[in-house]
Write a protein that holds these residues in place. Structure first.
Motif, PDB file in Angstrom:
ATOM      1  N   GLY A 256       0.815  -1.213   0.000  1.00  0.00           N
ATOM      2  CA  GLY A 256       0.000   0.000   0.000  1.00  0.00           C
ATOM      3  C   GLY A 256       0.839   1.248   0.000  1.00  0.00           C
ATOM      4  O   GLY A 256       0.525   2.231   0.682  1.00  0.00           O
ATOM      5  N   GLN A 291      -6.769   6.546  -4.217  1.00  0.00           N
ATOM      6  CA  GLN A 291      -6.080   5.853  -3.144  1.00  0.00           C
ATOM      7  C   GLN A 291      -6.723   4.503  -2.841  1.00  0.00           C
ATOM      8  O   GLN A 291      -6.023   3.520  -2.592  1.00  0.00           O
ATOM      9  N   VAL A 295      -4.336   1.197  -3.379  1.00  0.00           N
ATOM     10  CA  VAL A 295      -3.984   0.417  -2.194  1.00  0.00           C
ATOM     11  C   VAL A 295      -4.734  -0.905  -2.156  1.00  0.00           C
ATOM     12  O   VAL A 295      -4.163  -1.956  -1.854  1.00  0.00           O
ATOM     13  N   LEU A 299      -3.189  -5.134  -2.026  1.00  0.00           N
ATOM     14  CA  LEU A 299      -3.414  -5.767  -0.729  1.00  0.00           C
ATOM     15  C   LEU A 299      -4.286  -7.001  -0.866  1.00  0.00           C
ATOM     16  O   LEU A 299      -4.031  -8.040  -0.242  1.00  0.00           O
ATOM     17  N   ALA A 329      -3.912  -5.164   6.775  1.00  0.00           N
ATOM     18  CA  ALA A 329      -4.163  -4.661   5.419  1.00  0.00           C
ATOM     19  C   ALA A 329      -5.455  -3.857   5.368  1.00  0.00           C
ATOM     20  O   ALA A 329      -5.540  -2.831   4.689  1.00  0.00           O
ATOM     21  N   LEU A 333      -5.982   0.006   4.162  1.00  0.00           N
ATOM     22  CA  LEU A 333      -6.991   0.404   3.183  1.00  0.00           C
ATOM     23  C   LEU A 333      -7.807   1.583   3.703  1.00  0.00           C
ATOM     24  O   LEU A 333      -8.044   2.570   2.986  1.00  0.00           O
ATOM     25  N   SER A 336      -5.768   4.730   3.652  1.00  0.00           N
ATOM     26  CA  SER A 336      -5.581   5.303   2.323  1.00  0.00           C
ATOM     27  C   SER A 336      -6.743   6.190   1.922  1.00  0.00           C
ATOM     28  O   SER A 336      -6.560   7.213   1.264  1.00  0.00           O
TER      29      SER A 336
END
Length: 462
Positions: A256, A291, A295, A299, A329, A333, A336
């Motif tokens: 990410g 984003q 990301v 992931l 993860a 996320l 992001s």
């Protein structure tokens, strides 16, 4: 606006390219170090590094961001004042870290010793390099930033992996860390064409401290989450547990990578738009979807194959990493998508609101981990990361108070699809369908066209 966006996209392209190359280098170095050091030794290094990075963040007082946001033209005297201040702050942070180490070892039950002391001593070196870095970022010269950071990472890999093969144990990454930051500092000073001088100014120091008392406290609180792994996981699961969480975090951070790129771009870009709420809202909505896509896809893909890849790449002893990876993860996320909102609050001087969000995240993570890790082990830490996601609801409510109509449904739907794919990897067909639907949706196609045309310097007419 078009010219600024083109510059930002190009800068983002340079930083993203650097991160991709850096990700390859980091993957190779992590692969070698984890295999050569093993979970116990690697966990001790990760714990010491987390403490050092927290000390560096606290001592930095947000001076680099202060310099980037300084109104008007910044002169050499401004940079000299900042450098002198950071040199003293770094020395003080090193001393405090050394004095606090015995208490940290007692609470965490980890024997960090001399390796941690050597890492702490690098704090002034890191802080001083932030001054010429701010001068380069202020000019939006992200190409130079990318080149320098990649050079430093190459130096780390060369030194750390070579020494690890030679049997230096924990000292391999520590000495690599030192060489990396010495290289970074040297190159930053050269690229910025800046020759430092000692200038001590009480007035300048007060200005930096006033800025830091709001902005930096929020950063301090956020980075306090670094302590949860060594202090809670380390206490109950030992250095091996710290290593599993650290490796899962590093994997998520590398996959990410756009999160760090977006933060650095948004700090310089949103500062130029802070007096125009409508343009700020449009910039946030535009960046959120980008984003989420940048990301979420890597992931999720790694999550589908991680159970096979981690033992294959790092060895069977590292298999427990996948117990915590999906939750970590998922946190990346969420980060992001909400990164731009947090940055927008900061540039509007709503630093205490950002601090409230950060505090809620750290308290949820740390409090839940303290309760669940002794009972459930690594699964308890994973659940703590999921519970900490509730803090993003706090941020959402705070942003709505100051930046109306910033929300857009496309990134919310993308995040929902990626979250299902992450937490239910066994339903990979469903995850694949949802991911494909997000990538083929009209908002994604419009965004891709916009990025391509802006990167080429043309306004998008879509």
């Amino acid at each position: 606006m078009s010219g600024l966006r083109s510059t930002v996209y190009r800068g983002g392209g340079y930083l993203a390219a650097r991160q991709v190359m850096g990700m390859v280098l980091s993957a190779g170095s992590v692969l070698a170090l984890t295999r050569l050091l093993g979970p116990a030794t690697y966990g001790l290094y990760a714990a010491a590094l987390a403490l050092q990075l927290l000390a560096q963040t606290v001592a930095g007082l947000g001076v680099q961001t202060y310099l980037v946001r300084l109104p008007g033209e910044a002169g050499d005297e401004d940079y000299d004042h900042a450098l002198s201040f950071l040199l003293v702050a770094g020395a003080a942070a090193t001393l405090v870290s050394l004095l606090a180490l015995p208490a940290v070892e007692h609470v965490s039950r980890l024997e960090l010793g001399l390796p941690a002391l050597v890492l702490f001593a690098a704090t002034p070196v890191q802080l001083v390099a932030a001054v010429p870095m701010a001068r380069i970022e202020r000019a939006l010269d992200f190409r130079s930033v990318a080149r320098i950071e990649l050079s430093g990472q190459v130096a780390f890999v060369a030194v750390a992996v070579t020494l690890a093969f030679a049997g230096y144990g924990i000292w391999a990454p520590i000495l690599g860390f030192w060489v990396q930051h010495l290289v970074n500092g040297t190159l930053y000073f050269g690229a910025a064409h800046y020759r430092p001088h000692w200038r001590w100014s009480s007035a300048a120091n007060r200005a930096m401290i006033r800025f830091g008392s709001g902005y930096t406290v929020s950063v301090w609180v956020w980075h306090a989450r670094r302590l949860v792994n060594p202090m809670v996981v380390g206490r109950y699961l030992g250095s091996e547990g710290v290593a599993y969480v650290a490796l899962a975090t590093q994997l998520a951070a590398q996959l990410g990578f756009i999160v760090s790129v977006a933060w650095r771009l948004s700090t310089a870009t949103l500062a130029r738009l802070q007096d125009d709420p409508a343009r700020t809202a449009r910039a946030i909505a535009h960046g959120m979807h980008l984003q989420a896509l940048a990301v979420g896809v890597p992931l999720v893909v790694f999550g589908w194959f991680g159970d096979r890849l981690v033992p294959l790449l790092f060895g069977a002893t590292w298999a427990p990493v996948m117990q915590v990876y999906p939750a970590i993860a998922l946190g990346f996320l969420a980060s992001s998508v909400f990164m731009l909102q947090s940055s927008a609050l900061s540039v509007r001087h709503r630093n205490w609101e950002v601090t409230a969000f950060h505090a809620s995240n750290v308290l949820l993570l740390g409090g839940t981990a303290l309760v669940l890790v002794p009972r459930l082990g690594l699964a308890g830490y994973a659940l703590a990361e999921v519970v900490a996601l509730l803090s993003y609801g706090v941020l959402h409510l705070l942003v709505r108070l100051y930046i109306p109509r910033f929300w857009h449904p496309a990134p919310a739907l993308a995040c929902a699809a990626f979250a299902v794919a992450l937490v239910l990897p066994q339903l990979w067909v469903l995850g694949l369908l949802l991911t494909g639907a997000v990538l083929l949706a009209r908002p994604t196609r419009v965004l891709a066209g916009d990025m391509w045309n802006q990167f080429r310097g043309r306004a998008y007419d879509g």
